[in-house]
Design an enzyme around this catalytic site. Structure first.
Site, PDB file in Angstrom:
ATOM      1  N   ASN A 642      74.373  20.726  31.480  1.00  0.00           N
ATOM      2  CA  ASN A 642      73.084  20.729  31.391  1.00  0.00           C
ATOM      3  C   ASN A 642      72.163  19.814  32.000  1.00  0.00           C
ATOM      4  O   ASN A 642      72.223  18.396  31.703  1.00  0.00           O
ATOM      5  CB  ASN A 642      72.432  20.633  29.772  1.00  0.00           C
ATOM      6  CG  ASN A 642      71.056  20.934  29.604  1.00  0.00           C
ATOM      7  OD1 ASN A 642      70.339  21.233  30.518  1.00  0.00           O
ATOM      8  ND2 ASN A 642      71.016  20.540  28.240  1.00  0.00           N
ATOM      9  N   GLY A 715      77.672   9.619  30.496  1.00  0.00           N
ATOM     10  CA  GLY A 715      76.944   8.815  29.491  1.00  0.00           C
ATOM     11  C   GLY A 715      76.708   7.426  29.798  1.00  0.00           C
ATOM     12  O   GLY A 715      75.808   6.560  29.680  1.00  0.00           O
ATOM     13  N   GLU A 716      77.665   6.902  30.551  1.00  0.00           N
ATOM     14  CA  GLU A 716      77.593   5.400  30.951  1.00  0.00           C
ATOM     15  C   GLU A 716      77.431   5.135  32.535  1.00  0.00           C
ATOM     16  O   GLU A 716      76.810   4.041  32.750  1.00  0.00           O
ATOM     17  CB  GLU A 716      79.319   4.890  30.483  1.00  0.00           C
ATOM     18  CG  GLU A 716      78.979   4.850  28.953  1.00  0.00           C
ATOM     19  CD  GLU A 716      80.391   4.991  28.345  1.00  0.00           C
ATOM     20  OE1 GLU A 716      80.803   3.308  27.993  1.00  0.00           O
ATOM     21  OE2 GLU A 716      81.450   5.689  27.873  1.00  0.00           O
TER      22      GLU A 716
END
Ligand code: MOS
Length: 749
Positions: A642, A715-716
């Site tokens: 997404n 995410g990181e």
């Protein structure tokens, strides 16, 4: 498994967005509870010593006070939570020993929050104070090499360094940092006979359940943890901390639900944090810029009993082609709370040192810093010799450099200027290992054309509801609106800890597997049915699309296909163990342990995502004020499920990287070993005016080896290397190399 990936990449608003912005989304302490009592923590005001006496009379006199828990009355009723490194956790109520500032030493329970708070402040504690050690330079600290697995080593780095044509040798340091998620650390416990329900923001529903069961000597089946939405975590809610068990005990003693919302300041010491590091980097290259030696040694602060460390040399050793690599990691024990994961725990500090060092090497070689990275790019993991499953670092540098206008850069420090402002352009590499873990799911499909997904997954702000919904909708040929996604409840099938950027890969691959089982069942039943349009068709050729079972130029409605299976509906319970992990890994997950297949420890390929940051800084020639007007960052991280939420993850990481470079540090008082700026007024973070134009490029990358869906975690990676890019830009602007974060005005005077 998914036959094509064409559906990836459709920007989709969060399906939980409306619930979040209207306040309908329930975070842990929002859950409506009948007749709760309220807890307030009493925390130690010294960092080392013993509780000599605790006077509770004045606290007990506060109207509404119901109970006060302390080491004298409940100390033996809970074991400490399991530590992340397998060694001892720091104390709370178990003993009278104080091991760090802000240690939980009592829990006051009252009819109201206000009464509990007032009484907590009336608990009088006499301490037998001992001299604490705060950090690296304090007397009384002890250091030792880390105890976990070996550090990467290749060839003979010492000899290669000694004989090299060009080399740099530099020391770097990074400060203590705290996550400060906006949602505070809360716990609500409710007993119903032997059954305990815990509402608490968590990155690991099944891990929390298992840990509390161990602490309280309970059957895990009697514990339910609920965390439907988490208001930021960043690693701070990955491990179980002490407070949960004490609140459970408080509720059991009282026979009534107890709710705790710890204060912002308490969050600095009752949860984990990013520990300060010191690092020594030595790099050597031949005149053409090819690395011949890399040596990286780190030192990290931890508590007295824990050997916790992030050991980022596992990553830095793999960044560039290099025949001689030496690494080491040491832990330094001080009188501090135990540190833990914080966004890219290992890479954020260690890539600061490596990528600053690469910039220093570029100047020692008189070579463009981008060219130096590209000349050392490789498709082979230099530590293991395995291929990277995919590595698009050069594409990231090319695209971001082009967008940034890097070719107009004058290499000489201090050479670019706009009036009073010294301009600096810097770059650095971003990376993050791609991890995946076992995962389970329940998926049901009903004749009304709807699917329901149930899994104990974690919405920590990343958009998990939406990515899971998209995956199932696509695989079952349904509209996103027709997929109900239920997460955040340990009564649902287990999902590994939402850490190490694994959860998208872990949850989506098991979801795709469950959908494939739905398709298999419907296709087999359709082909076997003599009155079906599919009689005699090859079941492998059938798929679900637009609410139909289709294939072989035939089709029928999903409801009809479902009519052939028992009860006209399907419920699938699927499990996935990523290839390369032992089959027992799924059993461990049900026991609350996530066995991760890590990017750097696979036997077939090494899996990492890569990126490149470019930043412009402007340093005022008179005041040394530092501004960052623009950033361009490119990332290649496999299939992007997404782009809407992915963009937010990358951008959030970049902002945090700027923060790490210029703003953030928890100040530790060297005399008392206490945190000084333990609040959001004094703990510096960037505000809107500090955040520049951030241009995110998502470089397409197809990876067929990383995992069946080709998904890498994102995410990181966004934070990694950004601090170095800023430091490198500051050097380019001013000629001053700052090796100690954060870079503040006083370091440029
Ligand atoms: Mo993340 S810091 O691995 O929870």
């Amino acid at each position: 498994m998914a036959d094509d990936a064409s559906w990836f990449g459709v920007p989709t608003p969060r399906i939980d967005g409306v619930a979040k912005v209207t306040g309908a989304a329930r975070y842990g302490s929002d859950e409506p509870i009948a007749h709760p009592a309220f807890a307030y923590l009493v925390t130690s005001s010294i960092s080392r010593g013993r509780i000599a006496d605790m006077k509770l009379e004045r606290a007990r006199e506060v109207p509404g006070v119901l109970d006060i828990l302390h080491h004298g009355n409940v100390g033996s009723q809970a074991k400490p939570p399991p530590s992340m490194t397998g060694d001892k956790a720091t104390n709370t109520l178990e003993t009278d020993r104080i091991e760090h500032d802000g240690q939980i030493i009592a829990v006051v329970v009252a009819e109201t929050f206000e009464a509990a708070r007032e009484a907590a402040h009336k608990v009088q504690v006499d301490y037998a104070v001992e001299l604490p050690s705060a950090s690296f330079d304090s007397s009384g600290v002890t250091a030792e090499p880390k105890k976990q697995k070996e550090n990467p080593k290749v060839g003979d780095a010492a000899s290669a360094l000694a004989g090299a044509e060009v080399k740099i040798d530099a020391h770097y340091s990074t400060p203590t940092q705290h996550h400060n998620p906006i949602e505070l650390f809360t716990t609500t416990c409710i007993w119903d006979g032997p059954k305990l329900t815990i509402y608490e923001p968590s990155q690991f529903m099944w891990g929390l359940k298992a840990a509390v069961a161990k602490q309280l000597d309970m059957d895990p089946a009697n514990i339910r943890t609920v965390s439907r939405f988490v208001g930021g975590a960043f690693g701070s809610r990955g491990g179980t901390t002490s407070r949960t068990a004490w609140i459970a005990i408080a509720a059991r003693r009282l026979g009534r639900p107890v709710k705790l919302v710890a204060t912002r300041s308490q969050g600095f010491t009752i949860a984990t944090y990013r520990a300060e590091t010191r690092q020594h980097v030595q790099l050597a290259a031949s005149r053409d810029g090819k690395l011949v030696a890399l040596s990286h040694e780190g030192w990290e602060v931890t508590s007295r009993p824990s050997g916790y460390n992030v050991g980022g040399v596992d990553t830095t050793a793999r960044m560039y082609a290099c025949p001689n690599i030496a690494t080491a990691v040491n832990v330094v024990h001080a009188d501090r709370n135990t540190p833990g994961f914080m966004r890219a725990p290992a890479e954020t500090p260690y890539m600061f040192a490596l990528e600053s060092g690469m910039d220093e090497l570029a100047y020692a070689l008189n070579m463009d810093p981008v060219a130096l990275r590209l000349v050392n790019d490789t498709q082979t993991d230099p530590v293991s010799g395995l291929p990277f499953s995919s590595r698009s670092l050069t594409a990231c540098y090319d695209q971001a450099a082009e967008r940034f206008g890097w070719s107009r850069r004058d290499h000489k420090p201090g050479s670019m200027r706009d009036g009073d402002w010294l301009i600096g352009w810097g770059c650095a590499t971003a990376c993050y290992p791609t991890n995946i873990a076992p995962c389970a799911i329940r998926l049901s499909v009903t004749p009304d054309g709807r699917a329901t997904v149930q899994m104990a997954a974690h919405e920590i702000g990343t958009g998990a509801y939406t990515t899971i919904g998209l995956t199932v909708a696509r695989a079952l040929g349904l509209k996103l609106n027709d997929v109900v996604v239920m997460l955040g409840d340990s009564d649902l099938p287990p999902v590994p800890v939402a850490g190490g950027s694994n959860n998208t890969a872990s949850t989506l691959n098991v979801a795709a597997k469950a959908c494939e089982q739905v398709r298999d069942r419907l296709a087999a039943a359709a082909v076997a049915d003599h009155e079906s349009v599919f009689t005699g068709a090859d079941p492998k050729g059938l798929r679900l699309s637009d609410g139909m079972l289709v294939g072989d130029n035939r089709h029928e409605p999903l409801a009809k296909a479902l009519g052939r299976v028992t009860g006209g509906a399907l419920e699938i319970h699927a499990e996935n163990v990523p290839e390369g992990l032992p089959p027992t890994a799924i059993g461990s997950l049900y026991k609350g342990t996530a066995t991760m297949l890590r990017g750097g420890s696979r036997k077939d390929v090494t899996t990492y995502a890569f990126g490149a940051h470019f930043v412009e800084v402007r340093v005022n020639s008179r005041t040394r004020e530092i501004r960052t007007p623009r950033v361009v960052s490119a990332f290649a991280a496999g299939n992007i499920v997404n782009p809407t939420t992915a963009h937010s993850q990358f951008m959030g990481g970049v902002i945090w990287g700027l923060s790490s470079a210029l703003h953030e540090a928890t100040e530790v008082d060297p005399k008392t070993a206490r945190y000084v700026n333990n609040n959001l007024a004094d703990y510096m973070v960037p505000v809107n005016a500090d955040v520049p134009e951030i241009d995110i490029i998502m470089v397409p990358e197809k990876d067929e080896r990383v995992n069946p869906l080709g998904v890498k975690g994102i995410g990181e990676i966004g934070i990694v290397g950004m601090n170095a890019a800023v430091a490198n830009a500051v050097f380019h602007a001013t000629g001053k190399r700052v090796r100690d974060l954060p870079i503040r005005i006083e370091k440029l005077i």
